[in-house]
Design a protein around this motif. Structure first.
Motif: not given
Length: 237
Positions: A65-72, A91-92, A99-103
């Protein structure tokens, strides 16, 4: 149809707490697919406190299935994505210590930086998504920077949902309309759960994808992974 992408970071966190390879991240991802998930999301961080770079390389050839990589988009993250070439990169604006994305991104302030990064990924044939709050200006600048999609940061919706679902979802409906009018695809994620997901979907049925990890993996402790994925998919009908 809105796709369900399962974020498996929490599975990797559990594995890393003990060392070794239990639970096996790749097996869990493949099981999620077999149970009906339409995508797998990972967020490799520089300290590898959950998903490791080796996990990303191991997953790529096996996922159907679809592979999504997230990160800075630090240099090492950009290098990883360009080598692996997932279906989508999100992109985050996280710092390594978060700890986790917060904005969401301030896409106006970081316009030049995002434009350069998005251009590199777009030229590599990787679909791009930018994590943004439900604000018209942030969505507009994401589009100008060259994003294919935006991912709406839904923690404010989840926080306000219990007080007034209608008031909580209203700014996200408007944001989604703006994104659609700009020709952007629309993803959503953060603190979505079995409690609030269906109401969001009913009000924004043209969502392309929701990415859910913490709540889904937590629910699986009680319901089992297969039943949990089916319950989340039922919320998207």
């Amino acid at each position: 149809m809105t796709k369900l992408s399962v974020n498996i970071n929490k599975v990797a966190t559990l594995r890393n707490a003990r060392g070794g390879d239990v639970p096996n991240v790749v097996k869990v991802a493949l099981d999620c697919e077999s149970f009906g998930a339409e995508g797998i999301t990972v967020h490799p961080r520089p300290d590898e406190r959950h998903i490791k770079r080796a996990d990303v390389y191991a997953l790529k050839p096996l996922l159907k299935t679809e592979f999504n990589i997230e990160g800075y988009p630090a240099p090492e993250f950009i290098d990883l994505v360009l080598k692996v070439k997932p279906h989508q990169v999100t992109l985050v604006p996280d710092s390594p210590a978060q700890i986790t994305s917060n904005s969401g991104w301030d896409t106006k302030q970081h316009f030049d930086f995002l434009s350069e990064v998005l251009d590199a990924f777009n030229h590599a044939g990787v679909r791009t998504s930018v994590f943004v709050s439900a604000e018209a200006e942030m969505i507009e600048y994401a589009a100008k920077a060259g994003a294919d999609r935006v991912e709406l940061y839904t923690e404010p919706y989840a926080t306000d949902y219990e007080k007034s679902p209608e008031a909580a979802v209203a700014p996200f409906v408007e944001a989604a309309k703006i994104a659609r009018n700009l020709g952007l695809g629309i993803n959503a994620g953060h603190d979505l759960s079995l409690v609030n997901l269906n109401f969001l979907y009913k009000n924004i049925p043209w969502l392309d994808e929701v990415s859910i990890g913490h709540a889904l993996i937590s629910d699986a402790l009680y319901l089992g992974l297969e039943k949990t994925i089916q319950e989340y998919k039922n919320c998207l009908r």
